[in-house]
Design a protein around this motif. Structure first.
Motif, PDB file in Angstrom:
ATOM      1  N   ASP A  48     -34.003 -40.193  38.517  1.00 43.93           N
ATOM      2  CA  ASP A  48     -34.885 -39.717  37.453  1.00 43.93           C
ATOM      3  C   ASP A  48     -35.640 -40.828  36.733  1.00 43.93           C
ATOM      4  O   ASP A  48     -36.760 -40.630  36.307  1.00 43.93           O
ATOM      5  N   GLY A  49     -35.057 -42.030  36.594  1.00 48.03           N
ATOM      6  CA  GLY A  49     -35.717 -43.114  35.878  1.00 48.03           C
ATOM      7  C   GLY A  49     -36.767 -43.860  36.686  1.00 48.03           C
ATOM      8  O   GLY A  49     -37.472 -44.712  36.151  1.00 48.03           O
ATOM      9  N   HIS A  50     -36.926 -43.547  37.966  1.00 52.67           N
ATOM     10  CA  HIS A  50     -37.886 -44.244  38.829  1.00 52.67           C
ATOM     11  C   HIS A  50     -39.316 -43.870  38.477  1.00 52.67           C
ATOM     12  O   HIS A  50     -39.602 -42.763  38.023  1.00 52.67           O
ATOM     13  N   ARG A  51     -40.247 -44.782  38.716  1.00 50.14           N
ATOM     14  CA  ARG A  51     -41.669 -44.578  38.443  1.00 50.14           C
ATOM     15  C   ARG A  51     -42.219 -43.307  39.097  1.00 50.14           C
ATOM     16  O   ARG A  51     -43.075 -42.623  38.522  1.00 50.14           O
ATOM     17  N   LEU A  52     -41.735 -42.953  40.288  1.00 50.95           N
ATOM     18  CA  LEU A  52     -42.224 -41.746  40.955  1.00 50.95           C
ATOM     19  C   LEU A  52     -41.943 -40.472  40.161  1.00 50.95           C
ATOM     20  O   LEU A  52     -42.600 -39.459  40.361  1.00 50.95           O
ATOM     21  N   ASN A  53     -40.982 -40.528  39.258  1.00 53.04           N
ATOM     22  CA  ASN A  53     -40.627 -39.372  38.436  1.00 53.04           C
ATOM     23  C   ASN A  53     -41.266 -39.405  37.054  1.00 53.04           C
ATOM     24  O   ASN A  53     -40.975 -38.544  36.230  1.00 53.04           O
ATOM     25  N   ALA A  54     -42.134 -40.376  36.798  1.00 51.02           N
ATOM     26  CA  ALA A  54     -42.762 -40.526  35.477  1.00 51.02           C
ATOM     27  C   ALA A  54     -44.198 -40.001  35.507  1.00 51.02           C
ATOM     28  O   ALA A  54     -45.065 -40.582  36.166  1.00 51.02           O
ATOM     29  N   LEU A  55     -44.435 -38.922  34.795  1.00 53.06           N
ATOM     30  CA  LEU A  55     -45.761 -38.316  34.738  1.00 53.06           C
ATOM     31  C   LEU A  55     -46.796 -39.307  34.193  1.00 53.06           C
ATOM     32  O   LEU A  55     -47.899 -39.426  34.731  1.00 53.06           O
ATOM     33  N   GLU A  56     -46.440 -40.048  33.155  1.00 54.11           N
ATOM     34  CA  GLU A  56     -47.373 -40.996  32.531  1.00 54.11           C
ATOM     35  C   GLU A  56     -47.728 -42.181  33.434  1.00 54.11           C
ATOM     36  O   GLU A  56     -48.698 -42.889  33.185  1.00 54.11           O
ATOM     37  N   LEU A  57     -46.953 -42.387  34.509  1.00 56.34           N
ATOM     38  CA  LEU A  57     -47.231 -43.474  35.458  1.00 56.34           C
ATOM     39  C   LEU A  57     -47.843 -42.951  36.766  1.00 56.34           C
ATOM     40  O   LEU A  57     -47.934 -43.674  37.754  1.00 56.34           O
ATOM     41  N   GLY A  58     -48.271 -41.697  36.772  1.00 55.45           N
ATOM     42  CA  GLY A  58     -48.933 -41.125  37.938  1.00 55.45           C
ATOM     43  C   GLY A  58     -47.984 -40.779  39.075  1.00 55.45           C
ATOM     44  O   GLY A  58     -48.392 -40.735  40.227  1.00 55.45           O
ATOM     45  N   GLY A  59     -46.725 -40.534  38.745  1.00 55.12           N
ATOM     46  CA  GLY A  59     -45.740 -40.201  39.772  1.00 55.12           C
ATOM     47  C   GLY A  59     -45.923 -38.792  40.304  1.00 55.12           C
ATOM     48  O   GLY A  59     -46.782 -38.041  39.861  1.00 55.12           O
ATOM     49  N   GLY A  60     -45.088 -38.445  41.255  1.00 54.68           N
ATOM     50  CA  GLY A  60     -45.113 -37.098  41.827  1.00 54.68           C
ATOM     51  C   GLY A  60     -45.124 -37.117  43.337  1.00 54.68           C
ATOM     52  O   GLY A  60     -45.551 -38.088  43.966  1.00 54.68           O
ATOM     53  N   ALA A  61     -44.659 -36.034  43.903  1.00 59.67           N
ATOM     54  CA  ALA A  61     -44.544 -35.923  45.359  1.00 59.67           C
ATOM     55  C   ALA A  61     -45.904 -35.929  46.054  1.00 59.67           C
ATOM     56  O   ALA A  61     -46.053 -36.515  47.122  1.00 59.67           O
ATOM     57  N   LEU A  62     -46.907 -35.301  45.486  1.00 63.77           N
ATOM     58  CA  LEU A  62     -48.204 -35.219  46.154  1.00 63.77           C
ATOM     59  C   LEU A  62     -48.985 -36.524  46.037  1.00 63.77           C
ATOM     60  O   LEU A  62     -49.429 -37.083  47.037  1.00 63.77           O
ATOM     61  N   LEU A  63     -49.148 -37.024  44.833  1.00 59.99           N
ATOM     62  CA  LEU A  63     -49.977 -38.211  44.620  1.00 59.99           C
ATOM     63  C   LEU A  63     -49.398 -39.445  45.300  1.00 59.99           C
ATOM     64  O   LEU A  63     -50.117 -40.206  45.942  1.00 59.99           O
ATOM     65  N   ASP A  64     -48.104 -39.656  45.183  1.00 58.87           N
ATOM     66  CA  ASP A  64     -47.501 -40.868  45.726  1.00 58.87           C
ATOM     67  C   ASP A  64     -47.060 -40.754  47.175  1.00 58.87           C
ATOM     68  O   ASP A  64     -47.035 -41.742  47.887  1.00 58.87           O
ATOM     69  N   LEU A  65     -46.676 -39.577  47.629  1.00 54.43           N
ATOM     70  CA  LEU A  65     -46.169 -39.405  48.989  1.00 54.43           C
ATOM     71  C   LEU A  65     -47.044 -38.504  49.845  1.00 54.43           C
ATOM     72  O   LEU A  65     -47.284 -38.788  51.004  1.00 54.43           O
TER      73      LEU A  65
END
Length: 104
Positions: free
Chosen positions: A17-34
């Protein structure tokens, strides 16, 4: 290049949960990053889609945990993609399959 009738691609990567991929304010998310990698794979093989349908699930952090797409391309071809922050991954295209082991 041979003619493919369908492409299925997935990109998944488990993250705490603490990883950047899970941070909305850092542009994380399954679609955008992966997901862009799976979508790019399908487009490279079949060309730009004529139509796109998508569904997803959000995490409690607000980022998309999973996203699935169904795209229709020229000549009646279709592609599906799946992106997840929950692990594993397979890319499949005719006539071959490439599999990436689940991340540790």
């Amino acid at each position: 290049m041979t003619h493919s009738e369908a492409v299925a691609a997935s990109s998944t990567l488990p993250r705490e949960d603490g990883h950047r991929l899970n941070a909305l304010e850092l542009g994380g998310g399954a679609l955008l990053d992966l997901g862009i990698y799976s979508i790019s794979f399908a487009v490279d093989i079949l060309g730009l889609p004529k139509s796109v349908k998508a569904a997803g699930r959000l995490k409690n952090t607000g980022v998309d945990a999973e996203v699935a797409t169904l795209m229709q391309h020229d000549r009646g071809t279709i592609s599906t993609t799946f992106s997840s922050l929950d692990g594993g991954g397979v890319k499949t295209g005719r006539p071959s399959t490439a599999q990436r082991p689940e991340s540790r």
